[in-house]
Design a protein around this motif. Structure first.
Motif, PDB file in Angstrom:
ATOM      1  N   VAL A  67       0.840  -1.109  -0.026  1.00 43.28           N
ATOM      2  CA  VAL A  67       0.018  -0.105   0.024  1.00 43.28           C
ATOM      3  C   VAL A  67       0.963   1.189   0.066  1.00 43.28           C
ATOM      4  CG1 VAL A  67      -1.827   1.445   1.345  1.00 43.28           C
ATOM      5  CG2 VAL A  67      -1.906  -1.149   1.232  1.00 43.28           C
ATOM      6  N   THR A  68       0.707   2.127  -1.115  1.00 43.71           N
ATOM      7  CA  THR A  68       1.724   3.432  -1.008  1.00 43.71           C
ATOM      8  C   THR A  68       0.619   4.341  -0.563  1.00 43.71           C
ATOM      9  OG1 THR A  68       2.616   2.538  -3.110  1.00 43.71           O
ATOM     10  CG2 THR A  68       2.654   5.147  -2.715  1.00 43.71           C
ATOM     11  N   ILE A  69       1.197   5.146   0.465  1.00 43.05           N
ATOM     12  CA  ILE A  69       0.378   6.272   1.014  1.00 43.05           C
ATOM     13  C   ILE A  69       1.075   7.500   0.816  1.00 43.05           C
ATOM     14  CG2 ILE A  69      -0.168   4.629   3.110  1.00 43.05           C
ATOM     15  CD1 ILE A  69       1.610   6.239   4.743  1.00 43.05           C
ATOM     16  N   ILE A  79       5.130  13.393   2.210  1.00 36.75           N
ATOM     17  CA  ILE A  79       6.261  12.040   1.838  1.00 36.75           C
ATOM     18  C   ILE A  79       5.332  11.044   1.195  1.00 36.75           C
ATOM     19  CG2 ILE A  79       7.861  10.406   2.829  1.00 36.75           C
ATOM     20  CD1 ILE A  79       8.464  12.251   5.166  1.00 36.75           C
ATOM     21  N   ASN A  80       5.980  10.528  -0.071  1.00 44.47           N
ATOM     22  CA  ASN A  80       5.189   9.099  -0.594  1.00 44.47           C
ATOM     23  C   ASN A  80       6.035   8.316  -0.109  1.00 44.47           C
ATOM     24  OD1 ASN A  80       3.295  10.998  -1.816  1.00 44.47           O
ATOM     25  ND2 ASN A  80       4.197  11.104  -3.807  1.00 44.47           N
ATOM     26  N   SER A  81       5.387   7.271   0.405  1.00 48.07           N
ATOM     27  CA  SER A  81       6.081   5.995   0.751  1.00 48.07           C
ATOM     28  C   SER A  81       5.331   4.719   0.636  1.00 48.07           C
ATOM     29  CB  SER A  81       6.495   6.207   2.110  1.00 48.07           C
ATOM     30  OG  SER A  81       5.718   6.116   3.160  1.00 48.07           O
ATOM     31  N   THR A 107      -2.742   9.173   3.996  1.00 49.42           N
ATOM     32  CA  THR A 107      -3.813   8.889   3.081  1.00 49.42           C
ATOM     33  C   THR A 107      -3.377   7.685   1.850  1.00 49.42           C
ATOM     34  OG1 THR A 107      -4.819  11.241   2.961  1.00 49.42           O
ATOM     35  CG2 THR A 107      -5.205   9.987   1.074  1.00 49.42           C
ATOM     36  N   VAL A 108      -4.169   6.722   1.781  1.00 47.20           N
ATOM     37  CA  VAL A 108      -3.849   5.665   0.910  1.00 47.20           C
ATOM     38  C   VAL A 108      -4.016   6.354  -0.664  1.00 47.20           C
ATOM     39  CG1 VAL A 108      -4.453   3.459  -0.183  1.00 47.20           C
ATOM     40  CG2 VAL A 108      -4.402   3.897   2.464  1.00 47.20           C
ATOM     41  N   GLY A 110      -2.391   4.313  -3.402  1.00 42.36           N
ATOM     42  CA  GLY A 110      -2.231   3.266  -4.448  1.00 42.36           C
ATOM     43  C   GLY A 110      -2.209   1.903  -3.650  1.00 42.36           C
ATOM     44  N   THR A 111      -2.663   0.758  -4.249  1.00 42.27           N
ATOM     45  CA  THR A 111      -2.521  -0.624  -3.749  1.00 42.27           C
ATOM     46  C   THR A 111      -2.053  -1.544  -4.719  1.00 42.27           C
ATOM     47  OG1 THR A 111      -4.360  -0.281  -2.177  1.00 42.27           O
ATOM     48  CG2 THR A 111      -3.797  -2.418  -2.601  1.00 42.27           C
ATOM     49  N   GLU A 112      -1.147  -2.346  -4.289  1.00 39.77           N
ATOM     50  CA  GLU A 112      -0.556  -3.361  -5.418  1.00 39.77           C
ATOM     51  C   GLU A 112      -0.512  -4.659  -4.792  1.00 39.77           C
ATOM     52  OE1 GLU A 112       3.719  -4.314  -7.712  1.00 39.77           O
ATOM     53  OE2 GLU A 112       3.792  -2.731  -6.184  1.00 39.77           O
ATOM     54  N   TYR A 113      -0.953  -5.638  -5.458  1.00 38.97           N
ATOM     55  CA  TYR A 113      -1.264  -6.946  -4.992  1.00 38.97           C
ATOM     56  C   TYR A 113       0.093  -7.920  -5.525  1.00 38.97           C
ATOM     57  CZ  TYR A 113      -5.644  -5.839  -3.183  1.00 38.97           C
ATOM     58  OH  TYR A 113      -6.686  -5.084  -2.641  1.00 38.97           O
ATOM     59  N   LYS A 114       0.838  -8.304  -4.593  1.00 33.06           N
ATOM     60  CA  LYS A 114       2.113  -8.928  -5.035  1.00 33.06           C
ATOM     61  C   LYS A 114       1.980 -10.430  -4.462  1.00 33.06           C
ATOM     62  CE  LYS A 114       5.904  -6.962  -4.415  1.00 33.06           C
ATOM     63  NZ  LYS A 114       7.058  -6.529  -3.771  1.00 33.06           N
ATOM     64  N   PRO A 115       2.790 -11.137  -5.336  1.00 34.46           N
ATOM     65  CA  PRO A 115       2.755 -12.805  -5.015  1.00 34.46           C
ATOM     66  C   PRO A 115       3.158 -13.130  -3.620  1.00 34.46           C
ATOM     67  CG  PRO A 115       4.065 -12.519  -6.990  1.00 34.46           C
ATOM     68  CD  PRO A 115       3.916 -11.152  -6.464  1.00 34.46           C
ATOM     69  N   ALA A 116       2.614 -13.841  -2.893  1.00 35.88           N
ATOM     70  CA  ALA A 116       3.039 -14.225  -1.417  1.00 35.88           C
ATOM     71  C   ALA A 116       4.483 -14.978  -1.719  1.00 35.88           C
ATOM     72  CB  ALA A 116       2.194 -15.112  -0.802  1.00 35.88           C
ATOM     73  N   LYS A 117       5.090 -14.956  -0.604  1.00 37.59           N
ATOM     74  CA  LYS A 117       6.355 -15.784  -0.392  1.00 37.59           C
ATOM     75  C   LYS A 117       6.258 -17.018  -0.556  1.00 37.59           C
ATOM     76  CE  LYS A 117       8.349 -12.062   2.647  1.00 37.59           C
ATOM     77  NZ  LYS A 117       8.865 -11.930   4.119  1.00 37.59           N
ATOM     78  N   GLU A 118       5.088 -17.708  -0.061  1.00 32.43           N
ATOM     79  CA  GLU A 118       4.854 -19.156  -0.006  1.00 32.43           C
ATOM     80  C   GLU A 118       3.086 -19.199   0.161  1.00 32.43           C
ATOM     81  OE1 GLU A 118       7.408 -21.067   2.321  1.00 32.43           O
ATOM     82  OE2 GLU A 118       6.047 -20.876   3.854  1.00 32.43           O
ATOM     83  N   VAL A 119       2.491 -20.131  -0.259  1.00 37.63           N
ATOM     84  CA  VAL A 119       1.198 -20.527   0.005  1.00 37.63           C
ATOM     85  C   VAL A 119       0.990 -21.920   0.660  1.00 37.63           C
ATOM     86  CG1 VAL A 119      -1.070 -20.793  -0.905  1.00 37.63           C
ATOM     87  CG2 VAL A 119       0.045 -18.735  -1.621  1.00 37.63           C
ATOM     88  N   GLU A 120       0.663 -22.091   1.956  1.00 38.27           N
ATOM     89  CA  GLU A 120       0.496 -23.298   2.525  1.00 38.27           C
ATOM     90  C   GLU A 120      -1.089 -23.787   2.487  1.00 38.27           C
ATOM     91  OE1 GLU A 120       1.032 -25.217   6.833  1.00 38.27           O
ATOM     92  OE2 GLU A 120       2.489 -24.132   6.438  1.00 38.27           O
TER      93      GLU A 120
END
Length: 284
Positions: A67-69, A79-81, A107-108, A110-120
């Motif tokens: 999440v970019t705020i 500050i954008n971070s 304030t949000v 932007g949102t980015e969905y990324k691959p999880a490190k692993e899925v169990e």
């Protein structure tokens, strides 16, 4: 008197012969019955019944979220971070905040969905022997996970999420009309599969899947000296099954599995990954 004794001997001898003949006939009939029973089992082997408990496969995560705020420090400076990352898993989120964002109004943006490190994934299958005649030996159970993105409208566009010796257990026997629960976790770590899940289901907590379950089974009335007869491979398809990061509903029904030869359509899917093995067994 001597004549009477001779008549008794002649009477006993035919009687003993008749008894011997009767015993031989009964033993032969029993042998035929045994042969018929064993032959019947060989010609008409029994099948196990499989089901997925609660129609549910438990997942620890399906994706992670950046999440970019926009952070305002109160003096007009902004500050954008990328303030935090969160995993889409059940029971809450893990948050890592930057020091600036922690003390600022945010304030949000932007949102980015990324691959999880692993899925169990945690699978719970139930195997049942419906026969009242024979025991069934089971071995070499494997599971394939197939995404059903167009369900319930159609079976088109299905995607293979993973395959592995997922539930390979030590050989076990299902006695007549008894069941056994099979449970073991597996971890997805293939980057293409994880990328597919994030791109397709980012922001969602579940998706619908089909399980392909293969097993080697053999049935027998009597155990032979060298064990059970050779096994045969049977394939079951179980659907619809929900793969979810939330807990199953306790009142949900089981998902019954259908034998391959009883399917009225061909199961067709494409791989999500072009790499090698994309699953590894987790510690039971």
């Amino acid at each position: 008197m001597a004549a009477d004794d001779s008549d008794d001997e002649r009477t006993k001898i035919p009687y003993l012969a008749m008894v011997r003949y009767t015993v031989v006939t009964v033993v032969s009939a029993l042998a035929v019955v045994v042969v018929v029973m064993v032959t019947t089992v060989a010609l008409r082997p029994e099948n196990i019944r499989l089901s997925v408990l609660h129609r549910h496969v438990q997942a620890n995560a399906l994706w992670q979220q950046n999440v970019t705020i926009m952070a305002s420090l109160g003096s007009g400076h902004r500050i954008n971070s990328a303030a935090y990352t969160m995993d889409g898993h059940a029971g809450g989120v893990e948050v890592e905040e930057s020091p600036a964002a922690a003390s600022a109004e945010t304030t949000v943006i932007g949102t980015e969905y990324k691959p999880a490190k692993e899925v169990e994934l945690q699978f719970i299958l139930r195997a049942y022997n419906p026969s009242g005649r024979v025991e069934i030996d089971c071995d070499n159970i494997t599971v394939r996970v197939i995404d059903m993105p167009n369900w319930p409208d159609s079976f088109r566009g299905m995607v293979e999420i993973g395959k592995s010796d997922l539930l390979r257990l030590e050989p076990f026997t299902l006695t007549q009309q008894n069941s056994r629960t099979l449970m073991r976790p597996a971890i997805f770590n293939d980057t293409e599969v994880l990328s597919y899940l994030a791109a397709t289901y980012g922001g969602r907590s579940s998706f619908t899947a089909m399980l392909e379950v293969n097993a080697s089974i053999s049935s027998s009335v009597f155990k032979l000296n060298n064990g059970s007869p050779p096994g045969r491979v049977v394939t079951h398809y179980c659907w619809p099954v929900t793969v979810a990061t939330y807990n199953p509903r306790p009142y949900a029904k089981e998902a019954s599995c259908t034998l391959l030869e009883e399917m009225n359509f061909a199961v067709d899917f494409r791989p999500a990954s072009t790499g090698g093995d994309n699953l590894m067994l987790a510690n039971p």
